[in-house]
Design a protein around this motif. Structure first.
Motif, PDB file in Angstrom:
ATOM      1  N   LEU A  33     -37.017  80.990 -10.663  1.00  0.00           N
ATOM      2  CA  LEU A  33     -37.525  79.612 -10.601  1.00  0.00           C
ATOM      3  C   LEU A  33     -36.502  78.561 -10.994  1.00  0.00           C
ATOM      4  N   TRP A  34     -35.778  78.773 -12.058  1.00  0.00           N
ATOM      5  CA  TRP A  34     -34.915  77.730 -12.633  1.00  0.00           C
ATOM      6  C   TRP A  34     -33.569  77.611 -11.931  1.00  0.00           C
ATOM      7  N   GLY A  35     -33.084  76.364 -11.814  1.00  0.00           N
ATOM      8  CA  GLY A  35     -31.754  76.102 -11.278  1.00  0.00           C
ATOM      9  C   GLY A  35     -31.693  75.982  -9.774  1.00  0.00           C
ATOM     10  N   GLY A  36     -32.808  75.826  -9.130  1.00  0.00           N
ATOM     11  CA  GLY A  36     -32.840  75.683  -7.675  1.00  0.00           C
ATOM     12  C   GLY A  36     -34.009  74.805  -7.276  1.00  0.00           C
ATOM     13  N   TRP A  37     -34.352  74.875  -5.997  1.00  0.00           N
ATOM     14  CA  TRP A  37     -35.472  74.066  -5.531  1.00  0.00           C
ATOM     15  C   TRP A  37     -36.771  74.874  -5.553  1.00  0.00           C
ATOM     16  N   ALA A  38     -37.868  74.135  -5.615  1.00  0.00           N
ATOM     17  CA  ALA A  38     -39.205  74.724  -5.530  1.00  0.00           C
ATOM     18  C   ALA A  38     -40.024  73.844  -4.607  1.00  0.00           C
ATOM     19  N   LYS A  39     -40.704  74.453  -3.663  1.00  0.00           N
ATOM     20  CA  LYS A  39     -41.550  73.708  -2.731  1.00  0.00           C
ATOM     21  C   LYS A  39     -42.993  73.879  -3.171  1.00  0.00           C
ATOM     22  N   ILE A  40     -43.718  72.754  -3.274  1.00  0.00           N
ATOM     23  CA  ILE A  40     -45.113  72.827  -3.681  1.00  0.00           C
ATOM     24  C   ILE A  40     -46.020  72.607  -2.465  1.00  0.00           C
ATOM     25  N   ALA A  41     -47.290  72.921  -2.615  1.00  0.00           N
ATOM     26  CA  ALA A  41     -48.230  72.973  -1.493  1.00  0.00           C
ATOM     27  C   ALA A  41     -48.370  71.664  -0.722  1.00  0.00           C
ATOM     28  N   ASN A  42     -48.130  70.519  -1.351  1.00  0.00           N
ATOM     29  CA  ASN A  42     -48.275  69.250  -0.629  1.00  0.00           C
ATOM     30  C   ASN A  42     -47.048  68.903   0.212  1.00  0.00           C
ATOM     31  N   GLY A  43     -46.018  69.773   0.207  1.00  0.00           N
ATOM     32  CA  GLY A  43     -44.828  69.545   1.024  1.00  0.00           C
ATOM     33  C   GLY A  43     -43.619  69.030   0.264  1.00  0.00           C
ATOM     34  N   TRP A  44     -43.812  68.588  -0.978  1.00  0.00           N
ATOM     35  CA  TRP A  44     -42.674  68.116  -1.761  1.00  0.00           C
ATOM     36  C   TRP A  44     -41.740  69.268  -2.085  1.00  0.00           C
ATOM     37  N   THR A  45     -40.444  68.958  -2.141  1.00  0.00           N
ATOM     38  CA  THR A  45     -39.446  69.901  -2.627  1.00  0.00           C
ATOM     39  C   THR A  45     -38.817  69.280  -3.865  1.00  0.00           C
ATOM     40  N   LEU A  46     -38.857  70.030  -4.959  1.00  0.00           N
ATOM     41  CA  LEU A  46     -38.339  69.538  -6.235  1.00  0.00           C
ATOM     42  C   LEU A  46     -37.163  70.391  -6.686  1.00  0.00           C
ATOM     43  N   GLU A  47     -36.136  69.737  -7.203  1.00  0.00           N
ATOM     44  CA  GLU A  47     -35.006  70.449  -7.802  1.00  0.00           C
ATOM     45  C   GLU A  47     -35.296  70.598  -9.290  1.00  0.00           C
ATOM     46  N   LEU A  48     -35.319  71.842  -9.751  1.00  0.00           N
ATOM     47  CA  LEU A  48     -35.643  72.128 -11.143  1.00  0.00           C
ATOM     48  C   LEU A  48     -34.372  72.367 -11.949  1.00  0.00           C
ATOM     49  N   GLU A  62     -37.557  67.689 -16.493  1.00  0.00           N
ATOM     50  CA  GLU A  62     -37.194  66.616 -15.576  1.00  0.00           C
ATOM     51  C   GLU A  62     -36.824  67.253 -14.235  1.00  0.00           C
ATOM     52  N   ALA A  63     -37.521  66.880 -13.179  1.00  0.00           N
ATOM     53  CA  ALA A  63     -37.266  67.412 -11.839  1.00  0.00           C
ATOM     54  C   ALA A  63     -36.909  66.270 -10.907  1.00  0.00           C
ATOM     55  N   LYS A  64     -36.161  66.593  -9.865  1.00  0.00           N
ATOM     56  CA  LYS A  64     -35.756  65.576  -8.887  1.00  0.00           C
ATOM     57  C   LYS A  64     -36.433  65.889  -7.555  1.00  0.00           C
ATOM     58  N   LYS A  65     -37.099  64.907  -6.997  1.00  0.00           N
ATOM     59  CA  LYS A  65     -37.751  65.088  -5.696  1.00  0.00           C
ATOM     60  C   LYS A  65     -36.687  65.016  -4.613  1.00  0.00           C
ATOM     61  N   LEU A  66     -36.582  66.085  -3.816  1.00  0.00           N
ATOM     62  CA  LEU A  66     -35.560  66.160  -2.788  1.00  0.00           C
ATOM     63  C   LEU A  66     -36.045  65.627  -1.444  1.00  0.00           C
TER      64      LEU A  66
END
Length: 69
Positions: A33-48, A62-66
């Motif tokens: 999970l940590w140190g990469g991106w994660a895609k959530i069900a609503n379509g957002w991709t977050l950098e963790l 703190e996450a960044k929306k990609l």
């Protein structure tokens, strides 16, 4: 943005308080999970952030929306 990450069983979820949004993670770049991106069900991709694999959950990070679909 600040997000809370938690795990229930084998499912990770992300909660964004400012949006009152809670969504499951449907895909992630790294199996830990940590140190990469994660895609959530609503379509957002977050950098963790890059955290140790054994980081205790739940945790607010703190996450960044990609982007979104």
């Amino acid at each position: 943005m600040k997000v809370m990450v938690r795990k229930s069983g084998e499912q990770y979820t992300i909660y964004v308080a400012k949006k009152d949004l809670e969504e499951p993670i449907v895909a992630m770049e790294k199996p830990t999970l940590w140190g990469g991106w994660a895609k959530i069900a609503n379509g957002w991709t977050l950098e963790l952030p890059d955290l140790p694999p054994d980081t205790r959950l739940p945790i607010t990070v703190e996450a960044k929306k990609l982007g979104s679909e």
